[in-house]
Enzyme design. Structure first.
Site, PDB file in Angstrom:
ATOM      1  N   HIS A  55       0.838  -1.004   0.068  1.00  0.00           N
ATOM      2  CA  HIS A  55       0.114   0.030   0.188  1.00  0.00           C
ATOM      3  C   HIS A  55       1.005   1.210  -0.256  1.00  0.00           C
ATOM      4  CE1 HIS A  55      -3.850  -2.352   1.004  1.00  0.00           C
ATOM      5  NE2 HIS A  55      -2.786  -2.922   1.567  1.00  0.00           N
ATOM      6  N   LEU A  56       1.031   1.908  -0.949  1.00  0.00           N
ATOM      7  CA  LEU A  56       1.661   3.201  -1.081  1.00  0.00           C
ATOM      8  C   LEU A  56       1.144   4.653  -0.976  1.00  0.00           C
ATOM      9  CD1 LEU A  56       4.109   2.076  -4.195  1.00  0.00           C
ATOM     10  CD2 LEU A  56       4.122   1.694  -1.691  1.00  0.00           C
ATOM     11  N   ASN A  87      -6.578   0.864  -3.036  1.00  0.00           N
ATOM     12  CA  ASN A  87      -7.716   1.417  -2.041  1.00  0.00           C
ATOM     13  C   ASN A  87      -7.081   2.826  -1.713  1.00  0.00           C
ATOM     14  OD1 ASN A  87      -5.473  -0.003  -0.670  1.00  0.00           O
ATOM     15  ND2 ASN A  87      -6.572  -0.083   1.107  1.00  0.00           N
ATOM     16  N   ASP A 145      -8.739  -5.246  -2.696  1.00  0.00           N
ATOM     17  CA  ASP A 145      -7.888  -5.243  -1.254  1.00  0.00           C
ATOM     18  C   ASP A 145      -8.169  -3.969  -0.681  1.00  0.00           C
ATOM     19  OD1 ASP A 145      -6.183  -6.391   0.618  1.00  0.00           O
ATOM     20  OD2 ASP A 145      -4.702  -4.973  -0.083  1.00  0.00           O
ATOM     21  N   HIS A 172      -8.905 -10.347  -0.845  1.00  0.00           N
ATOM     22  CA  HIS A 172      -8.861 -10.300   0.505  1.00  0.00           C
ATOM     23  C   HIS A 172      -9.889 -11.239   1.134  1.00  0.00           C
ATOM     24  CE1 HIS A 172      -8.204  -7.944   4.453  1.00  0.00           C
ATOM     25  NE2 HIS A 172      -8.832  -8.932   4.876  1.00  0.00           N
ATOM     26  N   HIS A 230      -2.370 -12.500   1.825  1.00  0.00           N
ATOM     27  CA  HIS A 230      -2.042 -12.651   3.183  1.00  0.00           C
ATOM     28  C   HIS A 230      -2.685 -13.838   3.993  1.00  0.00           C
ATOM     29  CE1 HIS A 230      -5.491 -10.136   3.086  1.00  0.00           C
ATOM     30  NE2 HIS A 230      -5.151  -8.991   3.004  1.00  0.00           N
ATOM     31  N   ASP A 303       2.404  -6.767   2.562  1.00  0.00           N
ATOM     32  CA  ASP A 303       1.350  -6.176   2.667  1.00  0.00           C
ATOM     33  C   ASP A 303       1.673  -4.817   3.681  1.00  0.00           C
ATOM     34  OD1 ASP A 303      -1.477  -5.258   2.927  1.00  0.00           O
ATOM     35  OD2 ASP A 303      -1.989  -6.578   4.748  1.00  0.00           O
ATOM     36  N   HIS A 307       0.587   3.670   8.197  1.00  0.00           N
ATOM     37  CA  HIS A 307      -0.195   4.694   8.868  1.00  0.00           C
ATOM     38  C   HIS A 307       0.333   5.797   9.452  1.00  0.00           C
ATOM     39  CE1 HIS A 307      -3.920   2.297   7.711  1.00  0.00           C
ATOM     40  NE2 HIS A 307      -3.167   1.314   8.170  1.00  0.00           N
TER      41      HIS A 307
END
Length: 421
Positions: A55-56, A87, A145, A172, A230, A303, A307
Site C-alpha cells: 500500500h503506497l 484502495n 484489497d 482479501h 495474506h 502487505d 499509517h
C-alpha cells in the site's frame, strides 16, 4: 550508462566475481571494469526482490505514504518492483489514474511501480471496473484489497473476465459477517483481554467459497486465476492445498508478520500489532512455514500498510489495521528462517515466486537480462532503527531487533536505486 559491481558472490557460490551493467541490462560477468565501479563489499547478489502486495497510499492518502517515500523504502529493502494496491482516494479504478501513477513513479529513480487496479468500481463490490481498459493502461492485477468481495456473483464475473484477459484477481479472503468487529484473532487471548475476535472461520469460509467459484469456471473451460492475499490460518492453507491438488489455478501468499508474530503480542494492547487478517496462533504460524517449505504457499508479500503514528496510537478498537516494514522484510525472514528455508529457497520466495504468480518472466542475472539486482550483506548484524526508514511510517514491531541480510545496493533498470551509506 555503465556500472561495474565488484567483490560480489552469486547465491550458492563462494566465488568472488564482478558484473557489468550497460544500457539497463547485464552485459556480462567478470569482464574488464567499465564505467562507474561500485564495491559490493563481499555481499551476495540476487535478482531484485518483487513485492506483489503493498500500500503506497497515493493518490489522496499521502500523509501516510506517497510514491516517493514508498518506492524509496522498497529500494532500501532490496525490491526492484512493487505492485501497489488500489484502495486510495480516489480508488484506482480509472485508466487515467493507472497511467499517471506509472508515469510519476518512472521519474523517481527508485523501485519500479506496477499498480493494481480495482476489480469493481469504487471497490464497492457490485459493478466491475473497465478491466480491459485498465489492463491496457498498465494495471498489473485486479483486486478490491482493503475490501472483501461479499458479492459472489460479481466476483465470479470478475474472475472470468480477468482470466480472459490473462490477468489475476487477488482477494482479501475474509467473510465480513463472520469477521464482524473483530480486532484480533478469536481465541483464548482475545477472551482473556475482553476484545472482539476475528475467527479463523472468517478466512477459511471465504477461501472455500472463492475456490469453489474457480472450480466451477475451470470445469466449464472458462479462464480464472485466483490469488489469495495474506493467508493467515492453517485451516485456509489446507483448503489451498486441496485446490492445488485438484489442478485449480489458485495461488496464495503469506506475509512475514504472520510468520514472526502471534496474537500473544496483543496482550500489550498496542495497535502496532493490529492487522487484517489478524495475527493468529503459533500453531498457525508453524503451519504457514510448512506451507512455504512444501510449496503450498506460492510466495512472500509484505502487505506494507503505512499509517500515521497518531492513527496507530489509538486504542485497538479504533486504530486502523496495518504494519509497514518493506525495508526489513528480507532481513527479518533471513534472520528468523534462513536456516529452515535455505538461502536459495528464500530468495526464490521473494523473486521468481511472485513473478510466477503474476505471470511475469522469471528474473535472471544472466547476460542480456534486465539489470534488476540486489547485493545482500548476509553476515553483518544490525539493529532495526525505524528512524532511518525511508518510509513515512517510522515505527515497527521489530524496532531494536538485531537482523542480518540487509541490502547494500539495489539496482533497477541498470541504475542505482539504493546504496547503503
Amino acid at each position: 550508462m555503465t556500472i561495474t559491481i565488484t567483490n560480489i558472490k552469486r547465491v550458492g557460490s563462494d566465488k568472488t566475481e564482478s558484473v557489468t551493467i550497460e544500457h539497463g541490462v547485464i552485459k556480462g560477468w567478470n569482464l574488464p571494469e567499465e564505467g562507474q565501479v561500485l564495491d559490493g563489499q563481499g555481499g551476495t547478489v540476487a535478482p531484485a526482490l518483487i513485492e506483489p502486495h503493498a500500500h503506497l497510499r497515493e493518490p489522496g492518502q499521502t500523509e501516510k505514504e506517497d510514491l516517493a517515500s514508498g518506492l524509496a523504502a522498497a529500494a532500501a529493502g532490496g525490491y526492484g518492483t512493487v505492485v501497489s494496491m488500489p484502495n486510495t482516494s480516489p480508488v484506482v479504478d480509472d485508466p487515467a489514474i493507472v497511467r499517471a501513477l506509472i508515469e510519476k513513479a518512472s521519474g523517481l529513480g527508485f523501485a519500479r511501480l506496477k499498480p493494481a487496479a480495482a476489480l469493481t468500481r469504487g471497490q464497492q463490490g457490485e459493478t466491475l471496473a473497465e478491466l480491459g481498459y485498465l489492463k491496457g493502461a498498465g494495471a498489473a492485477m485486479f483486486t478490491d484489497d482493503g475490501r472483501t468481495n461479499e458479492n459472489a456473483r460479481t466476483l465470479r464475473l470478475g474472475l472470468e473476465t480477468a482470466g480472459s484477459l490473462g490477468m489475476i484477481v487477488s482477494v482479501h479472503a475474509e467473510d465480513a459477517s463472520l469477521r464482524a468487529d473483530g480486532v484480533m484473532n478469536e481465541g483464548p487471548v482475545s477472551e482473556a483481554l475482553g476484545l472482539p475476535g476475528n475467527p479463523a472461520a472468517a478466512e477459511a469460509a471465504r477461501v472455500a467459497r472463492d475456490i469453489e467459484i474457480v472450480a466451477e469456471l475451470h470445469a466449464q473451460g472458462r479462464a480464472a486465476r485466483l490469488h489469495i492475499q495474506h493467508l493467515s490460518t492453517a485451516r485456509a492453507l489446507d483448503l489451498v492445498r486441496g485446490a492445488k491438488a485438484r489442478g485449480l489455478p489458485v495461488t496464495c501468499e503469506v506475509c512475514p508478520h504472520h510468520l514472526t508474530l502471534t496474537d500473544e503480542a496483543l496482550r500489550s494492547f498496542d495497535a502496532i500489532y493490529k492487522v487484517a487478517p489478524p495475527l493468529r496462533t503459533q500453531a498457525d504460524a508453524d503451519q504457514l512455514l510448512v506451507g512455504l517449505k512444501d510449496g503450498s504457499v506460492d510466495c512472500l508479500a509484505t502487505d506494507h500498510a503505512p499509517h500515521t503514528r497518531a492513527e496507530k496510537e489509538r486504542d485497538l478498537l479504533d486504530a486502523p489495521s496495518g504494519i509497514a516494514y518493506i525495508e526489513l522484510a528480507f532481513p527479518l525472514m533471513y534472520t528468523r528462517f534462513g536456516d529452515a528455508l535455505g538461502l536459495e529457497k528464500l530468495v526464490d520466495l521473494f523473486t521468481a515466486a511472485p513473478a510466477r504468480v503474476m505471470g511475469w518472466p522469471a528474473p535472471s542475472l544472466d547476460a542480456g537480462a534486465v539489470a534488476d539486482l540486489v547485493v545482500l550483506d548476509l553476515a553483518t548484524e544490525r539493529p532495526v532503527n525505524p528512524a532511518e526508514f525511508k518510509s513515512k511510517a517510522k515505527f515497527t514491531p521489530w524496532a531494536g531487533e538485531t537482523l542480518k541480510g540487509w541490502p547494500l545496493l539495489t539496482v533497477v533498470d541498470g541504475k542505482v536505486a539504493y546504496q547503503r551509506s
